[in-house]
Design a protein around this motif. Structure first.
Motif, PDB file in Angstrom:
ATOM      1  N   GLU A  81       0.825  -1.210   0.000  1.00 18.97           N
ATOM      2  CA  GLU A  81       0.000   0.000   0.000  1.00 18.97           C
ATOM      3  C   GLU A  81       0.859   1.259   0.000  1.00 18.97           C
ATOM      4  OE1 GLU A  81      -4.394  -0.581   1.770  1.00 18.97           O
ATOM      5  OE2 GLU A  81      -2.826  -0.216   3.277  1.00 18.97           O
ATOM      6  N   PRO A 134     -10.700  -7.851 -10.058  1.00 17.22           N
ATOM      7  CA  PRO A 134     -10.272  -6.815  -9.095  1.00 17.22           C
ATOM      8  C   PRO A 134      -8.953  -6.154  -9.498  1.00 17.22           C
ATOM      9  CG  PRO A 134      -9.714  -8.959  -8.233  1.00 17.22           C
ATOM     10  CD  PRO A 134     -10.454  -9.219  -9.518  1.00 17.22           C
ATOM     11  N   PHE A 160      -7.356  -2.712 -10.768  1.00 19.65           N
ATOM     12  CA  PHE A 160      -7.588  -1.270 -10.868  1.00 19.65           C
ATOM     13  C   PHE A 160      -6.413  -0.631 -11.599  1.00 19.65           C
ATOM     14  CE2 PHE A 160      -6.746   2.926  -8.921  1.00 19.65           C
ATOM     15  CZ  PHE A 160      -7.879   3.600  -9.375  1.00 19.65           C
ATOM     16  N   ARG A 187      -3.304  -6.880  -2.161  1.00 15.47           N
ATOM     17  CA  ARG A 187      -3.766  -8.015  -1.359  1.00 15.47           C
ATOM     18  C   ARG A 187      -4.384  -9.035  -2.314  1.00 15.47           C
ATOM     19  NH1 ARG A 187      -6.119  -7.004   4.498  1.00 15.47           N
ATOM     20  NH2 ARG A 187      -4.251  -8.035   5.254  1.00 15.47           N
ATOM     21  N   ASN A 198      -7.640 -10.113  -4.233  1.00 18.09           N
ATOM     22  CA  ASN A 198      -8.772  -9.194  -4.143  1.00 18.09           C
ATOM     23  C   ASN A 198      -8.454  -7.738  -4.467  1.00 18.09           C
ATOM     24  OD1 ASN A 198     -10.476 -11.328  -3.143  1.00 18.09           O
ATOM     25  ND2 ASN A 198      -9.407 -11.141  -1.186  1.00 18.09           N
ATOM     26  N   ASP A 199      -7.203  -7.371  -4.502  1.00 21.56           N
ATOM     27  CA  ASP A 199      -6.847  -5.974  -4.712  1.00 21.56           C
ATOM     28  C   ASP A 199      -5.542  -5.902  -5.496  1.00 21.56           C
ATOM     29  OD1 ASP A 199      -6.354  -3.285  -4.657  1.00 21.56           O
ATOM     30  OD2 ASP A 199      -6.471  -3.055  -2.482  1.00 21.56           O
ATOM     31  N   ARG A 237      -3.450  -3.626  -8.490  1.00 18.17           N
ATOM     32  CA  ARG A 237      -3.446  -2.294  -9.092  1.00 18.17           C
ATOM     33  C   ARG A 237      -2.305  -2.142 -10.095  1.00 18.17           C
ATOM     34  NH1 ARG A 237      -4.112   1.094  -3.389  1.00 18.17           N
ATOM     35  NH2 ARG A 237      -5.543  -0.410  -2.404  1.00 18.17           N
TER      36      ARG A 237
END
Length: 530
Positions: A51, A286, A288, A307, A310-311, A313
């Motif tokens: 992050e 998922p 982005f 993550r 699920n996430d 980018r």
């Protein structure tokens, strides 16, 4: 924010300390307990670190990146998992042995690269490159300016001047690079390896790859094709001897014309349409994607598994042209892999093997070499496609020969460090490229792979070979990658859904029916021009 970080660190460290095993026996129960503890720590700190890295690249800064870097370093330095590296035989279950291999691989490289002495040298190298200004014909130029001249100027003398200006930064880097090689060897020896090369090669030998034999095989398989490219380039330019500053220019005109079919504002639409034709619906995943401006990423594209699954980018600072579009596809390939790695054990999702990730990116980016893709998606005329693909074949082969040069240099430099590195590099450069040597040009100290992550050159060669074997298999049995939902079916069912539960060598053999073979790399690059 500092108060919050302090509270978090106190809580986290209390969990760390309370979970340290109280004895050091190599019993299966002790090993499993240590693995469970480290796995939980890494899952949390990797998430927070990802992050912060995203925030740093996205906004140009991150208040907490340094804090979580230090916390991550504390976690990997404080674990006693290393003492169990020779105790794989004590673990009965294959899954437990794989978990231990993953954890060791996950943190060993960082134990070396995040050492304060090594990090300080790397930071100083980056600072020099970022701020370096070239005195070029009475004007101050950036490295980017002279690189463009070096690759694209129609004047051969200007290309030579641009090339020498580009590599002039090597004089400022060479002494620090020598120290970096020494520090890496020292760090590797403290972890039980003979030298840094021994550490690197051990990672690949676990997948049944003898690196030196693999390099030798790729050299033999690509030598004839590369020699033909050099002969053709000499004929195209009308010169008796091809020089370092001629290689890129040979393909400049075709590349520049090809780039007009890939405007930056169409890249994401091209990627979305191309992946949809292969059975991947990005809008349902998922993943982005965000664009940044201001040259913050230096025209790069980065993917972040925040993550998984699920996430995921992607941050892009795209420029018009084929290379930028291909890079976006490559990072979408890595993102797709992360998005399909749902596992009961999070370790198999967040601790992905870097070589295997890169290979998944290479497979997806290979779609752009498909005639159907170039015509249907990019609207490239059929009459130009064969020329364009042939040019890309030649550039791919040239890159492979350069990778062979760099990998051989890495081996020689780290196993026998008491030598003249510049002479060594030019000896190897001549061997693998057949071009004239220019000992006044310090290439070795400016090579990005050698500056930041020496194993990256090896991983690139391995990833290209894995991708070539996979693409050859898929196209032989199912047809083209584009307009074919078998592409997504094969990748999801054979590669993506397992995450890192199995070694990549095992997944490759399951999927293609054979172990990694460099023969497929030769077949793959030869197919571009047909």
């Amino acid at each position: 924010m500092p108060g919050c970080r302090l509270i978090i660190s106190i809580i986290f460290l209390s969990v760390v300390l309370s979970s340290v095993p109280s004895h050091c026996e190599d019993s299966p129960a002790t090993i499993l307990a240590a693995m469970d503890t480290l796995e939980k720590k890494l899952e949390w700190v990797n998430f927070r670190l990802a992050e912060e890295k995203w925030e740093n690249y996205r906004n140009g800064h991150s208040d907490s990146l340094s804090f979580y870097n230090d916390l991550y370093l504390y976690v990997i330095s404080g674990t006693d998992i290393y003492q169990y590296s020779k105790s794989l035989g004590n673990l009965v279950e294959r899954a437990d042995r794989q978990r231990l291999q993953i954890l060791l691989s996950e943190i060993t490289n960082d134990r070396i690269e995040m050492r304060p002495a090594i990090k300080a040298i790397k930071d100083s190298l980056k600072s020099i490159v970022d701020s370096f200004a070239v005195d070029f014909q009475g004007e101050s130029k950036t490295l980017s300016d002279v690189k463009d001249l070096y690759h694209n100027s129609r004047s051969r003398s200007q290309r030579e001047l641009g090339c020498k200006a580009w590599y002039s930064v090597g004089e400022n880097l060479s002494s620090r690079m020598k120290k970096l090689i020494s520090q890496r060897n020292e760090a590797a020896s403290k972890l039980g390896f003979d030298n840094y090369w021994d550490f690197i090669s051990t990672q690949f030998s676990q997948n049944g790859v003898d690196l030196l034999q693999f390099v030798k095989a790729v050299d033999s398989l690509t030598q004839t094709g590369y020699s033909e490219i050099i002969v053709g380039s000499r004929s195209t330019l009308g010169v008796n001897q091809l020089e370092l500053w001629d290689v890129e220019f040979t393909h400049s005109q075709i590349n520049q014309h090809g780039d007009t079919f890939f405007p930056a504002d169409s890249h994401y639409a091209f990627v979305r349409r191309g992946l949809k034709s292969a059975g991947f619906l990005l809008e349902q995943l998922p993943v982005f994607v965000e664009s940044v401006s201001g040259n913050r990423l230096n025209s790069n594209i980065l993917s972040f598994a925040i993550r998984p699954p699920n996430d995921i980018r992607i941050l892009t600072d795209s420029r018009s042209g084929f290379n930028s579009l291909q890079s976006l596809l490559y990072h979408n390939g890595i993102a797709l892999y992360s998005a399909y790695t749902a596992q009961e054990r999070p370790l198999y999702s967040f601790a992905a093997d870097t070589t295997w990730q890169m290979a998944m990116g290479e497979i997806i980016s290979a779609m752009v070499y498909d005639s159907i893709w170039l015509n249907d998606i990019a609207n490239m005329p059929l009459g130009f496609i064969s020329q364009f693909r042939k040019a890309k074949l030649e550039l791919e082969t040239i890159e492979i020969r350069k990778l062979l040069t760099n990998i051989s240099f890495i081996y020689e430099a780290y196993t026998n460090p008491d030598r003249d590195y510049n002479q060594l590099y030019w000896d190897l450069y001549q061997k693998y490229t057949g071009l004239s040597r220019h000992d006044d040009i310090i290439i070795w100290a400016t090579e990005q792979d050698l500056l930041t992550d020496p194993s990256l050159a090896i991983r690139r060669l391995m990833a290209k070979s894995i991708a070539a074997q996979s693409v050859n298999y898929m196209t032989s049995y199912f047809g083209p990658l584009t307009n074919n939902h078998n592409t997504s079916s094969f990748l999801i069912q054979n590669y993506f859904r397992f995450g890192s539960r199995y070694a990549w060598s095992e997944l490759l053999q399951r999927g293609t029916g054979e172990k990694l073979s460099p023969l497929h790399l030769k077949k793959f690059i030869e197919s571009f021009g047909t």
